[in-house]
Design an enzyme around this catalytic site. Structure first.
Site, PDB file in Angstrom:
ATOM      1  N   ASP A   1       0.855  -1.193   0.000  1.00 40.55           N
ATOM      2  CA  ASP A   1       0.000   0.000   0.000  1.00 40.55           C
ATOM      3  C   ASP A   1       0.890   1.242   0.000  1.00 40.55           C
ATOM      4  O   ASP A   1       1.597   1.503   0.959  1.00 40.55           O
ATOM      5  CB  ASP A   1      -0.889  -0.027   1.251  1.00 40.55           C
ATOM      6  CG  ASP A   1      -1.890   1.126   1.256  1.00 40.55           C
ATOM      7  OD1 ASP A   1      -1.618   2.155   0.598  1.00 40.55           O
ATOM      8  OD2 ASP A   1      -2.932   0.987   1.923  1.00 40.55           O
TER       9      ASP A   1
ATOM     10  N   HIS B   1      14.833  16.762 -19.323  1.00 40.55           N
ATOM     11  CA  HIS B   1      14.131  15.470 -19.400  1.00 40.55           C
ATOM     12  C   HIS B   1      12.616  15.604 -19.298  1.00 40.55           C
ATOM     13  O   HIS B   1      11.914  14.607 -19.433  1.00 40.55           O
ATOM     14  CB  HIS B   1      14.612  14.537 -18.284  1.00 40.55           C
ATOM     15  CG  HIS B   1      16.082  14.244 -18.319  1.00 40.55           C
ATOM     16  ND1 HIS B   1      16.661  13.466 -19.295  1.00 40.55           N
ATOM     17  CD2 HIS B   1      17.089  14.623 -17.496  1.00 40.55           C
ATOM     18  CE1 HIS B   1      17.974  13.366 -19.066  1.00 40.55           C
ATOM     19  NE2 HIS B   1      18.263  14.067 -17.985  1.00 40.55           N
TER      20      HIS B   1
ATOM     21  N   CYS C   1      25.693 -16.495   3.191  1.00 35.88           N
ATOM     22  CA  CYS C   1      24.360 -16.226   3.741  1.00 35.88           C
ATOM     23  C   CYS C   1      23.274 -16.243   2.670  1.00 35.88           C
ATOM     24  O   CYS C   1      22.219 -16.820   2.866  1.00 35.88           O
ATOM     25  CB  CYS C   1      24.345 -14.857   4.439  1.00 35.88           C
ATOM     26  SG  CYS C   1      25.261 -14.832   5.994  1.00 35.88           S
TER      27      CYS C   1
ATOM     28  N   ARG D   1      23.996  -0.895   1.496  1.00 35.01           N
ATOM     29  CA  ARG D   1      23.788  -2.184   2.179  1.00 35.01           C
ATOM     30  C   ARG D   1      25.029  -3.062   2.083  1.00 35.01           C
ATOM     31  O   ARG D   1      25.363  -3.788   3.013  1.00 35.01           O
ATOM     32  CB  ARG D   1      22.580  -2.905   1.573  1.00 35.01           C
ATOM     33  CG  ARG D   1      22.112  -4.139   2.352  1.00 35.01           C
ATOM     34  CD  ARG D   1      21.328  -3.795   3.609  1.00 35.01           C
ATOM     35  NE  ARG D   1      22.140  -3.449   4.761  1.00 35.01           N
ATOM     36  CZ  ARG D   1      22.762  -4.330   5.550  1.00 35.01           C
ATOM     37  NH1 ARG D   1      22.648  -5.617   5.341  1.00 35.01           N
ATOM     38  NH2 ARG D   1      23.451  -3.929   6.580  1.00 35.01           N
TER      39      ARG D   1
ATOM     40  N   CYS E   1      26.912  -5.024   5.133  1.00 35.71           N
ATOM     41  CA  CYS E   1      27.133  -6.474   5.110  1.00 35.71           C
ATOM     42  C   CYS E   1      28.616  -6.806   5.273  1.00 35.71           C
ATOM     43  O   CYS E   1      28.963  -7.684   6.066  1.00 35.71           O
ATOM     44  CB  CYS E   1      26.629  -7.057   3.792  1.00 35.71           C
ATOM     45  SG  CYS E   1      25.003  -7.819   3.896  1.00 35.71           S
TER      46      CYS E   1
END
Lengths: 157, 286
Positions: B74, B106, B205, B243, B247
């Site tokens: 949503d 653009h 992982c 990320r 990690c």
């Protein structure tokens, strides 16, 4: 006075004995993946070992391993095998070897080596993301390994 | 091996009954993502170039809990959509010595439709790996006369959100041949290298253990089709390379830098592992 002196001598001798008995990570001898000799020279404490087992900043064993006996530690992981009955299946020396450097017993295992200080690719300074310098401090101390092994030796079915 | 591990854990769950309530199922959830009546492809046959390493590609959406999945379904509940709006403001804002905004050249952001699905890709002229962030900064410095935004600047993640949203539903189709081939190979090598004191590779992982739990974290395949991702634990958007930093740091390794050759190659490789999954626009994860 004399007695105090004698006591001091005794403590010194005891400390020296401990220092001599401690095995540095680079001097650990494995036989078939097992370590026969205590790494610290001091018997492990299972209660302390449970803390190492369950604490994220220490061994964090629970991140990957579940066990009924450790069920009071929340969120056990499933990456590694469940540890129920490990004390029935493995000797103390084998458990010590697996905790210190599981890759010697299980070639290629994902399990980190908890008593190893060099031979890494891009070793870091703990969890800072910055470069570390080998030899790194081992993830666990000799005594913490002994404590975890003492705790694991209570995992009987 | 993985199956057995899960079964053992489930057996333990049955014995205990409590304490494990949060991890009733270790398998990815069988569910369908529908946003505004449009189904988003979150499962696809594993890319042929992976030689069976991933039998099926699965969006990280399948590995999140019911509430988090619903939040993404949503747009009014998806906290990431705020950043799409902010990105639109930036799109229309004039900046730099040339007196231009993105819109000056653009027009609307819909001009960027499709770009997210085919990036990172290699620029033919420069031979560099380009992701959305590097395209935005290239435009700023070479056409707008503006300064490049920093690797972690919120403006850059806002623009990534806006531009990714234009490709929502389009299937990831990152090229791995031609000019991309050497970057693919380099990224693949990094993917399988066990870094840091924990000696973990991406594969440790996200290929060998997806579906398993590492403490309370349900390991996904580490797919990037959903990025930028609104991480509930961070309460902000994260880019793929942002990320990667987290990690690699968590393997007790020295990380690579955002925008480095290593992470550019890795981002291309990881994106290609999700070819066939749909761009999610802005995803929500825990």
């Amino acid at each position: 006075m004399k007695r105090q002196f004698m006591l001091g001598m005794a403590i010194s001798a005891f400390s020296a004995g401990v220092a001599m008995a401690q095995v540095a990570p680079e001097n650990v001898e494995f036989a078939d993946g097992a370590i026969a000799q205590s790494l610290s020279g001091t018997a492990g404490n299972a209660d302390d070992g449970k803390k190492v087992f369950g604490t994220a900043g220490l061994g964090n064993c629970v991140a990957c391993h579940a066990a009924v006996i450790a069920a009071d530690i929340p969120f056990p992981g499933t990456v590694g095998p469940a540890l129920d009955g490990v004390a029935d299946r493995w000797s103390e020396g084998e458990l010590r070897g697996i905790v210190a450097n599981a890759k010697i017993m299980f070639d290629g295992t994902i399990m980190p080596s908890f008593y190893k200080t060099s031979g890494y690719i891009r070793p870091g300074d703990a969890y800072t993301g910055k470069a570390g310098t080998e030899p790194l401090p081992p993830i666990l101390s000799a005594q913490q390994i002994e404590d975890v092994v003492a705790y694991l030796l209570t995992f009987k079915e | 091996m993985k199956q057995r591990t899960i079964k053992t854990a489930l057996a333990a769950t049955a014995v205990l009954g409590l304490a494990f309530a949060g991890m009733a199922s270790a398998e990815p959830v069988d569910d369908t993502l529908v946003i505004d009546g449009v189904e988003i492809v979150t499962k696809a046959a594993g890319a042929a170039h992976l030689d069976g390493a991933l039998p099926e590609a699965m969006s990280g959406w399948h590995f999140r809990d019911t509430e988090t999945r619903a939040m993404q379904a949503d747009d009014f509940d998806n906290p990431g959509m705020i950043y799409v709006d902010r990105g639109l403001d930036l799109w229309n804002a004039v900046d730099g010595t040339e007196g231009k905004s993105c819109a000056s050249c653009h027009e609307g952001p819909e001009a960027m439709a499709g770009l997210r699905a085919v990036t990172p890709r290699v620029d033919e002229k420069t031979g560099k790996v380009m992701n959305i962030e590097s395209y935005v900064n290239d435009c700023r410095t070479t056409r707008m006369g503006a300064e490049a935004w920093g690797d972690k600047a919120v403006e850059l993640t806002d623009m990534l959100a806006l531009i990714s949203f234009q490709s929502r539903g389009e299937l990831m189709n990152v090229a791995i041949d031609g000019a991309a081939a050497p970057f693919y190979e380099k990224g693949k090598e990094i993917y399988y290298t066990r870094f840091g004191q924990l000696e973990l590779s991406c594969a440790s992982c996200h290929e060998d253990n997806y579906g398993n739990y590492i403490r309370s974290d349900h390991l996904s395949q580490g797919q990037t089709n959903g990025f930028p991702v609104y991480r509930l634990k961070d309460a902000k958007l994260t880019t793929p390379q942002g990320r990667f930093v987290g990690c690699v740091r968590d393997t007790r390794a020295e990380t690579f830098k955002i925008g480095s050759d290593e992470f550019n190659a890795l981002e291309l490789y990881v994106a290609s592992r999700g070819n066939g999954l749909a761009v999610e626009g802005v995803s929500v994860r825990n």
